[in-house]
Design an enzyme around this catalytic site. Structure first.
Site: not given
Length: 272
Positions: A2-3
């Site tokens: 997850p960015e």
DNA sequence: ATATGAGCCTGTATGC
DNA sequence: TGCATACAGGCTCATA
């Protein structure tokens, strides 16, 4: 992994399921996250309605009635799925947010780099959030701001823009991509880049993140389903993970080095 | 003050 | 086939 775009997509996916509903119960199966989840957390949130779900950097903020906020970070392997109550748990399903509509927000995180905090203070004042830099997609993140902050700094521009005190949400992937788009060498000292080029860099960071959020939305459209890893990566990336391959712009072989213990790929022709 | 390195953790990929 | 090792990643803390 997850960015910021995935976190934002998660926020958008969760909001319709939980906004306005009560948290019946918080079930912590595995408290050993990045920081241990305190035993007091479930009692603090139980029975409270979810007013809004916001994002600050890569933190999800569940703002509950009565001034209580649950702060969730997905780490690098974390995800949240919406499942029906009673659904069998899988490996690494560490935390359940049980809602009064029969749904459960189920946090899964194999590597346990994620975290969960519950605070009765305004979350902006929480130590995790208090010293964060501006949101990259907000007006506070502008060329002039970055230029002023970079004065006198010798640190390389790539770790500089990955520093959450400078700006939040720019991880290794998007830092690499934005620098390529801006034509700036990742090793160049932050304080030795012209203002105009930093203004361009800001615009490129915003473009890269904005595009990714749009595509993240596509990836997670069936949000209650698998929520697999983003499918947009391979097609969109110009440099990240492409060391040795030809630059899509000039054809030269992309170089791969390490910068601050981070894999760094750039084009020796296009980035100066 | 700024800069650098260690550590957290485990799934996946590589090398022997 | 198995085993060992490296790596990925965001973030904080400790040290120079």
């Amino acid at each position: 992994m997850p960015e910021l775009p995935e976190v934002e997509t998660t926020r958008r996916g969760l909001a319709p399921h939980c906004t306005g509903h009560r948290l019946v119960r918080l079930k912590v199966r595995e408290p050993r996250l990045r920081w241990p989840v305190p035993d007091s957390a479930p009692a603090l949130v139980a029975g409270r309605r979810v007013d809004t779900i916001d994002r600050r950097g890569k933190y999800l903020l569940f703002r509950l009635e009565g001034g209580v906020t649950a702060i969730l970070h997905l780490g690098m392997s974390g995800s949240v799925r919406v499942v029906e109550h009673g659904r069998a748990v899988r490996l690494h399903d560490h935390v359940d947010f049980e809602l009064d509509n029969g749904k459960v927000l189920r946090f899964n995180d194999p590597r346990r780099f994620g975290s969960l905090h519950v605070t009765t203070q305004p979350p902006e004042a929480h130590p995790l959030l208090a010293s964060l830099g501006p949101e990259p997609l907000s007006a506070d993140f502008a060329g002039g701001y970055l230029y002023q902050l970079a004065r006198g700094r010798r640190v390389a521009i790539k770790p500089f823009i990955m520093d959450s005190h400078v700006v939040v949400g720019v991880g290794n992937i998007y830092a690499s991509e934005a620098l390529f788009m801006a034509g700036i060498h990742p090793n160049r000292a932050a304080g030795r880049i012209a203002r105009a080029r930093l203004e361009r860099l800001v615009a490129c960071i915003q473009t890269v993140l904005g595009n990714a959020i749009e595509m993240g939305g596509t990836t997670l459209r069936d949000f209650t389903g698998t929520n697999g890893s983003p499918g947009y990566f391979q097609q969109t990336l110009n440099v990240y993970g492409r060391g040795g391959e030809p630059c899509r712009h000039c054809g030269r072989a992309l170089k791969e080095t390490r910068l601050g213990q981070r894999a760094t790929v750039y084009c020796p022709g296009c980035q100066r």
